[in-house]
Design a protein around this motif. Structure first.
Motif, PDB file in Angstrom:
ATOM      1  N   LYS A 435       0.845  -1.204   0.000  1.00  0.00           N
ATOM      2  CA  LYS A 435       0.000   0.000   0.000  1.00  0.00           C
ATOM      3  C   LYS A 435       0.875   1.247   0.000  1.00  0.00           C
ATOM      4  CE  LYS A 435      -4.082  -1.871   2.370  1.00  0.00           C
ATOM      5  NZ  LYS A 435      -4.844  -1.875   3.645  1.00  0.00           N
ATOM      6  N   SER A 436       1.972   1.186   0.769  1.00  0.00           N
ATOM      7  CA  SER A 436       2.895   2.320   0.840  1.00  0.00           C
ATOM      8  C   SER A 436       3.599   2.538  -0.497  1.00  0.00           C
ATOM      9  CB  SER A 436       3.918   2.077   1.955  1.00  0.00           C
ATOM     10  OG  SER A 436       4.752   3.193   2.135  1.00  0.00           O
ATOM     11  N   ILE A 437       4.006   1.455  -1.157  1.00  0.00           N
ATOM     12  CA  ILE A 437       4.668   1.565  -2.460  1.00  0.00           C
ATOM     13  C   ILE A 437       3.678   2.051  -3.524  1.00  0.00           C
ATOM     14  CG2 ILE A 437       5.822   0.285  -4.319  1.00  0.00           C
ATOM     15  CD1 ILE A 437       7.570   0.701  -1.864  1.00  0.00           C
ATOM     16  N   ALA A 438       2.424   1.597  -3.426  1.00  0.00           N
ATOM     17  CA  ALA A 438       1.407   1.967  -4.421  1.00  0.00           C
ATOM     18  C   ALA A 438       1.134   3.467  -4.438  1.00  0.00           C
ATOM     19  CB  ALA A 438       0.114   1.203  -4.157  1.00  0.00           C
ATOM     20  N   ARG A 439       1.445   4.139  -3.338  1.00  0.00           N
ATOM     21  CA  ARG A 439       1.222   5.589  -3.291  1.00  0.00           C
ATOM     22  C   ARG A 439       2.128   6.344  -4.265  1.00  0.00           C
ATOM     23  NH1 ARG A 439       1.133   4.610   2.604  1.00  0.00           N
ATOM     24  NH2 ARG A 439      -1.059   4.423   3.223  1.00  0.00           N
ATOM     25  N   PHE A 440       3.115   5.661  -4.833  1.00  0.00           N
ATOM     26  CA  PHE A 440       3.995   6.291  -5.822  1.00  0.00           C
ATOM     27  C   PHE A 440       3.365   6.315  -7.219  1.00  0.00           C
ATOM     28  CE2 PHE A 440       7.570   5.037  -2.886  1.00  0.00           C
ATOM     29  CZ  PHE A 440       7.978   6.325  -2.609  1.00  0.00           C
ATOM     30  N   ILE A 441       2.300   5.547  -7.440  1.00  0.00           N
ATOM     31  CA  ILE A 441       1.744   5.420  -8.791  1.00  0.00           C
ATOM     32  C   ILE A 441       1.386   6.769  -9.410  1.00  0.00           C
ATOM     33  CG2 ILE A 441      -0.207   4.520 -10.138  1.00  0.00           C
ATOM     34  CD1 ILE A 441      -0.132   2.024  -8.349  1.00  0.00           C
TER      35      ILE A 441
END
Length: 505
Positions: A435-441
């Motif tokens: 979820k934290s990495i997905a915030r970079f999308i």
């Protein structure tokens, strides 16, 4: 002081990688043209074979931190001295075995390489192999001092050595290449610098951190516990050798040194990519072992794992997306004619490895918890499958086929299996992580659109135009990440040092 050491270590790590990339941009094209495609392929082929001698370490180097942390938690200086003594005896013995095994390899060099080389190439290969074996033998006793420097969190000195090594290597090698010493001159410089690093590490350990060695009353009973711990690290080293070296060996036997050279250029880009990813995570190895040794909460490990992973993603996503858009013209200018397929090799290697690279702190968490065994066994099976898959793919697609076989194994093991294992067995909250990495999308959308438009409407046949496109893309990526992707912690990592410099002025 430890916090400053971490920041200095990370800063010097990225300085080192920046220097390595810049020198590669300048040095590698000259080296490729001075050596020629065939001799560069021969160098890569011999290196891929000799690198298997690194397996003689049996994973003991990785176990040092675990046992050092145990004694340090008890404030047992005598135990640390005995541990140092035991490791030095082990690695000196391994160094001797390395030389003996190397002598056997040199004596059977035609059996190892088959009929793929000419008589002149076999003569060069013997000299290269001898020098590389000496280089490898030096690294074993040096690992005791290097591990001790890491254990004491002296990251500034450790990373400074790497910076100097990266700077000196091309400056010492180029004159020898120009004088016609070829690949033998290259390896001679590498061996000299390895010896210089060994002496520097040894001097620093005795003078600065006052390392102690005790060879009396050694606890050889620890060897059994060490072997149980390191055996699965050893399996993992075999896996790494299969994934990153066996392709060159198979290409050498099935397709010749020219194919190895093409793969070698793509593999060199992948190597820089791999090293860049460990610049941050290596600095946190002592902290991970300390958290586990003190039996603190898994939530703390998840938080650290996620923070480090996000910072690694910011850096790696820039390289991956930038190379996907500008890699083909870059390879053309950088490596020259005959290396066009190196772009596909590099993309097939760096794309699937990106996700496990942003999670590579998890490897140290596994080792600290002594839960790395399952990973090693599963990876070993997948690596063996990689060999059998790569052989027909090499016959069909050449160097790109070898990279495709490795890519398939990376997706199966490093991505699918490991994320399940981290969640179900290690205790890390992978849903929180992703979820934290997905915030970079959202931050990736604008750079992606710009990259596509540049490829559609800009002719990059000029080096100046290509360089300008890369700079513009990097600036847009950084701006997008700053406003749409980065959190306050990540912005502070950048602005903290900047503000300190501004205050001094």
């Amino acid at each position: 002081m430890q916090i400053n050491q971490k920041k200095a270590g990370v800063a010097l790590s990225y300085t080192s990688e920046a220097i390595k990339i810049l020198t590669s941009l300048i040095y590698t094209p000259i080296m490729l043209r001075l050596l020629g495609q065939s001799e560069y392929g021969l160098y890569q082929l011999v290196h891929s074979v000799v690198s298997y001698l690194s397996l003689l370490s049996l994973g003991f180097g990785s176990s040092y931190m675990r046992f050092y942390s145990r004694y340090k938690a008890k404030d047992d200086e005598d135990g640390i001295a005995k541990l140092n003594g035991m490791f030095m005896l082990i690695f000196c013995s391994i160094s001797v075995i390395c030389v003996l095994c190397g002598a056997v390899m040199i004596g059977n060099i035609r059996v190892i390489f088959g009929t793929g080389l000419t008589d002149a190439e076999y003569d060069i290969a013997r000299v290269l192999m001898a020098l590389m074996i000496i280089n490898m033998a030096i690294t074993f006793p040096n690992s005791v001092f290097s591990c001790s420097v890491t254990a004491h969190e002296q990251f500034f000195f450790q990373k400074l050595l790497i910076v100097l090594q990266n700077l000196l290597n091309p400056f010492l090698t180029l004159p020898l290449l120009i004088m016609g010493y070829g690949s033998i001159g290259m390896v001679s410089v590498t061996t000299f610098l390895t010896f210089a690093v060994f002496i520097s590490n040894m001097f620093f350990c005795f003078k600065k951190i006052h390392i102690q060695f005790s060879f009396h009353g050694l606890q050889f009973s620890l060897l059994k516990e060490m072997w149980v711990f390191t055996f699965f690290i050893f399996l993992n080293q075999i896996i790494d050798q299969v994934n990153w070296s066996v392709d060159k060996f198979l290409l050498g036997r099935l397709s010749g040194t020219t194919a190895v050279a093409v793969y070698g250029v793509g593999g060199q880009i992948n190597t820089m990519y791999l090293q860049l990813s460990t610049s941050i995570s290596n600095v946190f190895v002592p902290k991970v072992n300390r958290i586990v040794a003190e039996k603190r909460d898994d939530g703390e490990l998840t938080g650290l794992f996620t923070r480090v992973g996000r910072v690694q993603f910011i850096v790696l996503a820039l390289i991956l997306t930038g190379f996907s858009f500008f890699g083909q013209p870059f390879i053309k200018f950088w490596a020259g004619d005959g290396y066009e397929n190196a772009y596909y090799v590099a993309m097939l290697l760096i794309t699937p490895v990106t996700l496990p690279l942003i999670q590579n702190l998890g490897i140290e968490i596994q080792r600290a918890k002594n839960m790395h065994k399952t990973r090693s066994v599963v990876y070993f099976c997948i690596a063996i499958a990689n060999v059998f898959v790569s052989i027909p793919l090499i016959r069909l697609f050449g160097p790109a086929g070898a990279a495709l076989g490795t890519a398939i194994s990376l997706v199966a093991g490093n991505i699918l299996f490991m994320n399940w294992y981290y969640q179900k067995r290690i205790g890390l909250d992978m849903f929180y992580f992703w979820k934290s990495i997905a915030r970079f999308i959202p931050a990736l959308i604008i750079p992606a659109v710009v990259g596509v438009l540049m490829n559609l409407f800009i002719d990059m046949d000029s080096l100046i135009v290509l360089f300008a496109c890369i700079v513009v893309y990097a600036l847009i990526y950084c701006a997008s990440m700053w406003f749409l992707g980065m959190n306050d912690y990540e912005k502070e990592l950048i602005m903290g040092p900047v503000n300190k410099i501004m205050k001094r002025k």
